[in-house]
Design an enzyme around this catalytic site. Structure first.
Site, PDB file in Angstrom:
ATOM      1  N   CYS A 243      76.564  69.487  27.236  1.00  0.00           N
ATOM      2  CA  CYS A 243      77.798  69.234  27.999  1.00  0.00           C
ATOM      3  C   CYS A 243      77.631  69.834  29.393  1.00  0.00           C
ATOM      4  CB  CYS A 243      79.019  69.803  27.297  1.00  0.00           C
ATOM      5  SG  CYS A 243      79.170  69.298  25.564  1.00  0.00           S
ATOM      6  N   PRO A 246      79.718  69.733  35.387  1.00  0.00           N
ATOM      7  CA  PRO A 246      79.154  69.228  36.647  1.00  0.00           C
ATOM      8  C   PRO A 246      77.847  69.884  37.079  1.00  0.00           C
ATOM      9  CG  PRO A 246      80.910  70.759  37.123  1.00  0.00           C
ATOM     10  CD  PRO A 246      80.860  70.640  35.623  1.00  0.00           C
ATOM     11  N   GLY A 248      76.780  73.493  37.192  1.00  0.00           N
ATOM     12  CA  GLY A 248      76.585  74.861  37.663  1.00  0.00           C
ATOM     13  C   GLY A 248      75.672  75.668  36.758  1.00  0.00           C
ATOM     14  N   LYS A 249      75.856  75.525  35.450  1.00  0.00           N
ATOM     15  CA  LYS A 249      75.036  76.280  34.496  1.00  0.00           C
ATOM     16  C   LYS A 249      73.605  75.732  34.463  1.00  0.00           C
ATOM     17  CE  LYS A 249      79.157  77.301  31.739  1.00  0.00           C
ATOM     18  NZ  LYS A 249      80.080  76.520  32.581  1.00  0.00           N
ATOM     19  N   ASP A 264      74.654  65.348  28.887  1.00  0.00           N
ATOM     20  CA  ASP A 264      76.094  65.089  28.965  1.00  0.00           C
ATOM     21  C   ASP A 264      76.341  63.642  28.567  1.00  0.00           C
ATOM     22  OD1 ASP A 264      78.550  66.748  30.357  1.00  0.00           O
ATOM     23  OD2 ASP A 264      78.885  64.584  30.426  1.00  0.00           O
ATOM     24  N   ASP A 306      78.590  74.606  26.392  1.00  0.00           N
ATOM     25  CA  ASP A 306      79.912  74.725  27.014  1.00  0.00           C
ATOM     26  C   ASP A 306      80.742  73.583  26.444  1.00  0.00           C
ATOM     27  OD1 ASP A 306      82.116  75.062  28.593  1.00  0.00           O
ATOM     28  OD2 ASP A 306      81.061  74.991  30.500  1.00  0.00           O
ATOM     29  N   CYS A 359      86.177  77.177  28.284  1.00  0.00           N
ATOM     30  CA  CYS A 359      87.093  77.661  29.329  1.00  0.00           C
ATOM     31  C   CYS A 359      88.518  77.542  28.798  1.00  0.00           C
ATOM     32  CB  CYS A 359      86.904  76.906  30.637  1.00  0.00           C
ATOM     33  SG  CYS A 359      87.047  75.114  30.514  1.00  0.00           S
TER      34      CYS A 359
END
Length: 426
Positions: A243, A246, A248-249, A264, A306, A359
């Protein structure tokens, strides 16, 4: 409307009604067929800001309006009044323009035009309200489906603290590509945070900041940057970012020197990952697939999951979320998260590490998932996070991290997250 300023206000009302009446997220309304389509960039930005600020302060606005109204008005009327109240009390905009714009918007609609006079009278009273009266009003309450769950976890005082944090807009956090937060903070005029992110406050044009064109950093909330830091990918390790969008990880893992596969289900969202990789000149293999079905050639040394979640940890960024979503909407996510954890473990090599994060503020998406996976998989151990800058109070009894928007209140808070790292038996 007669001018661009009023067009932005009118569109903000359309956005608010879509959220409040149709339970749509503002992000779903930004397409070519949405209410923002005909606006120029500055108008679009203003309309979105007005709508989001109104949702952020809706509770205060309602409390101020209540004694001025004999009975609750139509939602469409209340929306216009709320917007005007926020402009008057938060933006401190000139009363003449705000009141006239509200009256004009109500007169446009046959269902509300007869209440334009009422709005005029009420808003003139609002304009005379002392700032200290506004400041003393309670912040926007969380939706009942969310508030009840969180009160059982954090108590009433904890919920009030979260609600106050949600009202404050989030600052801009950056993750340095080379890990040197102090140098990046000096370059962009920000502050290095204890966990390695750099924070900027106030209005910022991201693309104009030093290092943007060179790919020296990327935008990423300080809390969102922690899962990859906790995973601590090593050079040459095979790491899977599930997943990933966008991205960042993915960028963090690639910058650590790992051989990264980013997966993704959304081709459109994965395009953003590709753009970010190109700007930062980092490498990762991109896969568009369903995580529950995709099968790699070999197991991974480490996996970062995530998982799809309620996103309730991001309400301070997305104040429309509690108005658009219900407990019924988020409940199916709990089972999906468990499925994805179990699936991720089948892709993990013996002795490998899995970081699970959401999150979310909900215990069902964090603490409860952590407890359940340890029961289902006796070959797993939880590895307490051990990176610089973590407050011991963030740890839960299981060894995971519970992050909340009301942490770091003096420096601008953080997104709500739950993070846990598991190690599979060798």
């Amino acid at each position: 409307m007669a001018n661009g300023f009023d067009r932005a206000r009118s569109t903000a009302v359309d956005l608010l009604n879509a959220v409040l009446l149709d339970h749509r997220l503002v992000a779903e309304l930004t397409g070519e067929d949405g209410p923002l389509a005909d606006l120029d960039p500055s108008e679009r930005a203003r309309a979105q800001r007005l709508a989001m600020t109104t949702l952020r302060y809706a509770g205060r606005a309602d409390a101020l309006l209540k004694p001025m109204l004999r009975k609750p008005p139509l939602t469409e009327v209340l929306t216009v009044l709320r917007l005007a109240v926020v402009e008057l009390m938060v933006d401190r905009a000139a009363a003449y323009g705000v009141v006239n714009a509200a009256v004009s918007i109500l007169r446009k609609d046959q269902r509300t035009q007869h209440l334009a006079g009422l709005a005029n009278a009420v808003l003139r009273k609002v304009a005379d309200t002392p700032p200290e009266t506004w400041d003393a009003l309670p912040p926007q309450r969380m939706a009942g489906w969310l508030r009840g769950r969180l009160e059982s976890l954090h108590g009433r005082a904890g919920v009030l603290s979260l609600e106050a944090a949600h009202e404050r807009a989030a600052p801009l956090d950056l993750t340095p590509k080379d890990g040197d937060a102090a140098a990046l903070a000096e370059a962009v005029g920000g502050v290095a945070l204890p966990t390695g992110s750099v924070r900027l406050t106030g209005a910022v044009q991201v693309s104009a900041l030093p290092g943007y064109a060179d790919g020296a950093w990327w935008v990423q909330d300080a809390a969102a940057a922690l899962p990859a830091r906790i995973l601590a990918a090593q050079p040459g390790e095979r790491v899977l970012d599930l997943c990933a969008a966008p991205g960042g990880k993915t960028l963090q893992l690639a910058a650590a020197g790992a051989r990264v596969t980013a997966l993704d289900i959304s081709e459109q969202r994965m395009a953003r990952v590709e753009e970010n990789l190109a700007r930062t000149e980092l490498q990762a293999r991109l896969v568009v697939a369903d995580a529950l079905e995709w099968q790699p050639d070999a197991p991974f040394d480490a996996i970062l999951l995530d998982a799809p979640c309620s996103a309730t940890g991001t309400i301070r960024r997305h104040p429309d979320l509690p108005f658009a979503k219900t407990g019924k909407d988020v409940k199916p996510l709990f089972a999906l998260q468990a499925q994805m954890i179990d699936r991720a473990l089948t892709l993990l090599a013996p002795g490998g590490r899995l970081v699970y994060c959401t999150c979310s503020l909900l215990p069902e998406e964090g603490e409860a998932q952590c407890a359940a996976v340890l029961e289902r998989h006796p070959d797993l151990d939880i590895v307490p996070a051990d990176i610089p800058g973590l407050d011991p109070e963030w740890r839960d009894a299981q060894g995971g991290l519970r992050l909340r928007p009301d942490y770091w209140p003096d420096t601008g808070g953080m997104d709500g997250f739950y993070i846990a790292m598991f190690r599979k038996s060798a």
